[in-house]
Design a protein around this motif. Sequence first.
Motif, PDB file in Angstrom:
ATOM      1  N   ASP A   2       0.841  -1.185   0.000  1.00 39.09           N
ATOM      2  CA  ASP A   2       0.000   0.000   0.000  1.00 39.09           C
ATOM      3  C   ASP A   2       0.882   1.243   0.000  1.00 39.09           C
ATOM      4  O   ASP A   2       1.657   1.476   0.910  1.00 39.09           O
ATOM      5  N   ARG A   7      -6.086   7.046   3.491  1.00 37.35           N
ATOM      6  CA  ARG A   7      -7.145   6.395   2.721  1.00 37.35           C
ATOM      7  C   ARG A   7      -8.484   6.483   3.443  1.00 37.35           C
ATOM      8  O   ARG A   7      -8.563   6.255   4.655  1.00 37.35           O
ATOM      9  N   GLU A   9     -12.369   4.857   3.282  1.00 38.60           N
ATOM     10  CA  GLU A   9     -13.106   3.718   2.723  1.00 38.60           C
ATOM     11  C   GLU A   9     -14.583   3.851   3.087  1.00 38.60           C
ATOM     12  O   GLU A   9     -14.983   3.604   4.229  1.00 38.60           O
ATOM     13  N   GLU A  27      -7.982   7.774  -1.937  1.00 37.31           N
ATOM     14  CA  GLU A  27      -6.607   7.447  -1.563  1.00 37.31           C
ATOM     15  C   GLU A  27      -5.705   8.622  -1.890  1.00 37.31           C
ATOM     16  O   GLU A  27      -5.840   9.248  -2.940  1.00 37.31           O
ATOM     17  N   ARG A  61     -14.213   3.596   7.106  1.00 35.89           N
ATOM     18  CA  ARG A  61     -12.958   3.570   7.859  1.00 35.89           C
ATOM     19  C   ARG A  61     -12.019   4.661   7.357  1.00 35.89           C
ATOM     20  O   ARG A  61     -12.037   5.041   6.188  1.00 35.89           O
ATOM     21  N   HIS A  63      -7.885   5.469   7.277  1.00 30.64           N
ATOM     22  CA  HIS A  63      -6.555   4.876   7.449  1.00 30.64           C
ATOM     23  C   HIS A  63      -5.487   5.938   7.235  1.00 30.64           C
ATOM     24  O   HIS A  63      -5.594   6.775   6.344  1.00 30.64           O
ATOM     25  N   ARG A  67      -2.369   2.353   9.240  1.00 30.40           N
ATOM     26  CA  ARG A  67      -3.150   1.897  10.393  1.00 30.40           C
ATOM     27  C   ARG A  67      -4.540   2.517  10.366  1.00 30.40           C
ATOM     28  O   ARG A  67      -4.737   3.627   9.847  1.00 30.40           O
ATOM     29  N   ASP A  68      -5.483   1.803  10.926  1.00 31.28           N
ATOM     30  CA  ASP A  68      -6.858   2.272  11.012  1.00 31.28           C
ATOM     31  C   ASP A  68      -6.964   3.253  12.174  1.00 31.28           C
ATOM     32  O   ASP A  68      -6.758   2.889  13.332  1.00 31.28           O
ATOM     33  N   THR A  70      -9.762   5.259  12.631  1.00 27.54           N
ATOM     34  CA  THR A  70     -11.157   5.692  12.708  1.00 27.54           C
ATOM     35  C   THR A  70     -11.566   6.039  14.127  1.00 27.54           C
ATOM     36  O   THR A  70     -12.287   7.022  14.356  1.00 27.54           O
TER      37      THR A  70
END
Length: 358
Positions: A2, A7, A9, A27, A61, A63, A67-68, A70
Amino acid sequence: MDTAVFRLEGVTKRYGDLVALDNATLEVGANEYISFLGPSGSGKTTLLRVIAGFEAPESGRVHFEGRDITNVPAHERGIGFVFQNFALFPHLTVIQNVGFGLTHGKSGLSAAEVERRAVEMINLVGLSGMEGRGVDQISGGQRQRVALARTLAMKPKLVLLDEPLGALDANLRSRMRNELRAIRERLGVTFLHVTGSETEALAMGDRVVVLDSGKIIQTGTPGDIYDNPASPDVAHFLNRFNLFDGTLSKGTFSGAFGTVASAKATRSNRDVCAVRYDRIRVLPASSKAEGPALKATFIASEYLGSSVMNFFDAGGGHLVEMEHHLSLGAPDTYEPRQDYLLTWNPEQAIVFGREAGQ
């Protein structure tokens, strides 16, 4: 692997029955300058606030750096935010404002290191020598730079700017556009910049993201957006196109200007012909144009420095704008309240319609 530094989503955000963001997906790569463009209420600022962590989405979400985030609190995200009103502390000096986050956060830096980094950022934004001044002793453009320096002092990998040039006059806005891009390029930091100005969005963004009613409706380079708007709404936001309603049927478009061939069209829920201001040609009313021909009455002209805008009334409340670039020579003059014939090369128009094949 990635390569996106950031990002979204399928992010959706509601305020009661109002859908402020509707399934937003995007993105952003490292070291990009992204301009968000759209009308008031399109979701631009809400999008920034969700990214920053000031608002929580109902679904989707977020990112950042793999890492997430949220559900990560705003102060733990490592994302900088430059507010439209700058949000400076009036009782602090320039250097105290710039170093505020380092002093009161969890940086763990010594006082000497905080001062060194604050001075470094002050120099970077061109305010050397003003460290001891109060923020009420500097200009609006300088306060904007203090707000940016305060954000950059925290060494974020992503900086969010919410209409940061909106409070500045036209001359300062032009200068700060160039300076913001230069600063970002020197630091190699990704900037996400919200604006309601199409000129600002096209001039500053490596890519432009167009929003309307909470949806991302087009993403592309400034050239892509300008030359190939994805819908009549995008063309309207750019403020560079005359939009003519009509009917697209079997490879032709019919409107107030007549019927012309339209071999290429973009699918839309409206049948519209979009013609850039600088593609319009003005002929005497008695002329016979080969192609589109629209009778209109000249109203007024406006000198803009590098070009002249001419305004024509095509009837039914439809104002048609024609731009003449002065680099092409002296402009023609037109008589107020006199009728003229407006025409253009139909191959240079952009046609949208329900029957389009693409």
